[in-house]
Scaffold this active site. Structure first.
Site, PDB file in Angstrom:
ATOM      1  N   TYR A  43      23.711   8.810 -33.369  1.00 44.41           N
ATOM      2  CA  TYR A  43      23.322   7.826 -32.378  1.00 44.41           C
ATOM      3  C   TYR A  43      22.160   8.090 -31.171  1.00 44.41           C
ATOM      4  O   TYR A  43      21.711   7.144 -30.953  1.00 44.41           O
ATOM      5  CB  TYR A  43      24.740   7.104 -31.731  1.00 44.41           C
ATOM      6  CG  TYR A  43      25.309   6.349 -32.709  1.00 44.41           C
ATOM      7  CD1 TYR A  43      24.986   5.110 -32.928  1.00 44.41           C
ATOM      8  CD2 TYR A  43      26.683   6.892 -33.496  1.00 44.41           C
ATOM      9  CE1 TYR A  43      25.900   4.359 -33.705  1.00 44.41           C
ATOM     10  CE2 TYR A  43      27.387   6.118 -34.253  1.00 44.41           C
ATOM     11  CZ  TYR A  43      26.609   4.895 -34.374  1.00 44.41           C
ATOM     12  OH  TYR A  43      27.522   3.999 -35.496  1.00 44.41           O
ATOM     13  N   GLY A  45      18.732   8.677 -29.931  1.00 50.41           N
ATOM     14  CA  GLY A  45      17.299   8.406 -30.571  1.00 50.41           C
ATOM     15  C   GLY A  45      17.455   7.120 -31.411  1.00 50.41           C
ATOM     16  O   GLY A  45      18.060   6.165 -30.797  1.00 50.41           O
ATOM     17  N   GLY A  47      17.939   3.963 -33.854  1.00 49.08           N
ATOM     18  CA  GLY A  47      18.919   3.457 -34.546  1.00 49.08           C
ATOM     19  C   GLY A  47      20.321   4.238 -34.442  1.00 49.08           C
ATOM     20  O   GLY A  47      20.438   4.744 -33.334  1.00 49.08           O
ATOM     21  N   HIS A  63      25.473   3.592 -25.060  1.00 55.15           N
ATOM     22  CA  HIS A  63      24.197   3.231 -24.655  1.00 55.15           C
ATOM     23  C   HIS A  63      23.601   2.240 -25.284  1.00 55.15           C
ATOM     24  O   HIS A  63      22.989   1.409 -25.164  1.00 55.15           O
ATOM     25  CB  HIS A  63      23.356   4.453 -24.335  1.00 55.15           C
ATOM     26  CG  HIS A  63      21.988   4.138 -23.851  1.00 55.15           C
ATOM     27  ND1 HIS A  63      20.821   4.284 -24.346  1.00 55.15           N
ATOM     28  CD2 HIS A  63      21.762   4.038 -22.445  1.00 55.15           C
ATOM     29  CE1 HIS A  63      19.908   4.012 -23.598  1.00 55.15           C
ATOM     30  NE2 HIS A  63      20.277   3.761 -22.641  1.00 55.15           N
ATOM     31  N   ASP A  64      23.615   2.422 -26.821  1.00 52.17           N
ATOM     32  CA  ASP A  64      23.082   1.550 -27.666  1.00 52.17           C
ATOM     33  C   ASP A  64      23.899   0.124 -27.475  1.00 52.17           C
ATOM     34  O   ASP A  64      23.098  -1.038 -27.470  1.00 52.17           O
ATOM     35  CB  ASP A  64      23.269   2.032 -29.195  1.00 52.17           C
ATOM     36  CG  ASP A  64      22.319   3.162 -29.593  1.00 52.17           C
ATOM     37  OD1 ASP A  64      21.478   3.591 -28.889  1.00 52.17           O
ATOM     38  OD2 ASP A  64      22.626   3.926 -30.693  1.00 52.17           O
ATOM     39  N   ASP A 105      21.177   3.002 -18.611  1.00 53.21           N
ATOM     40  CA  ASP A 105      20.597   4.291 -18.552  1.00 53.21           C
ATOM     41  C   ASP A 105      21.385   5.320 -17.634  1.00 53.21           C
ATOM     42  O   ASP A 105      21.546   6.633 -17.999  1.00 53.21           O
ATOM     43  CB  ASP A 105      19.219   4.270 -18.209  1.00 53.21           C
ATOM     44  CG  ASP A 105      18.421   3.760 -19.389  1.00 53.21           C
ATOM     45  OD1 ASP A 105      18.733   3.265 -20.471  1.00 53.21           O
ATOM     46  OD2 ASP A 105      17.090   3.608 -19.002  1.00 53.21           O
TER      47      ASP A 105
END
Length: 138
Positions: A43, A45, A47, A63-64, A105
């Protein structure tokens, strides 16, 4: 100071909050965000799919998901301001989107710090084809 310079040079050309996020990661972990987290697990980076490989990869999954909850914002390009107070990350005054992106973040950078002891170099530059399963739901 040399590490800070290397990160700054590596991030030239990176737009928006990715620059701030990288500096948060560096400040929290002491690790170069590009080499340590950009290709980590399934996960971290661009995509992501499958099951997070460990706690650090789970930080990226969360985070995604956080970014996914900001449909009216542009998390990778909207800039925001933050500063540190007594070592803690404090998101600055800005628009609603800027503040929410900063908080996503901030949470991820703190998560990375909390999981430094279990950071596994085996998952650096982890190949995508090993992340086969369908993604978990946020």
């Amino acid at each position: 100071m040399r590490t800070l310079w290397i990160v700054a040079v590596c991030l030239i050309g990176v737009e928006g909050s990715l620059l701030e996020f990288g500096m948060m990661i560096l400040g929290e972990t002491g690790k170069n965000p590009l080499t340590s987290y950009s290709f980590y697990g399934c996960y971290c980076g661009v995509g992501g799919k499958g099951t997070p490989k460990d706690a650090t990869d789970r930080c990226c999954f969360v985070h995604d998901c956080c970014y996914g909850n900001l449909p009216d914002c542009s998390p990778k390009t909207d800039r925001y301001k933050y500063h540190r107070e007594n070592g803690a990350i404090v998101c600055g005054k800005g628009t609603s989107c800027e503040n929410r992106i900063c908080e996503c973040d901030r949470a991820a950078a703190i998560c990375f710090r909390k999981n430094l002891k279990t950071y596994n170099h085996i998952y650096m530059y982890y190949p995508d084809f090993l992340c086969k399963k369908e993604s978990e739901k946020c």
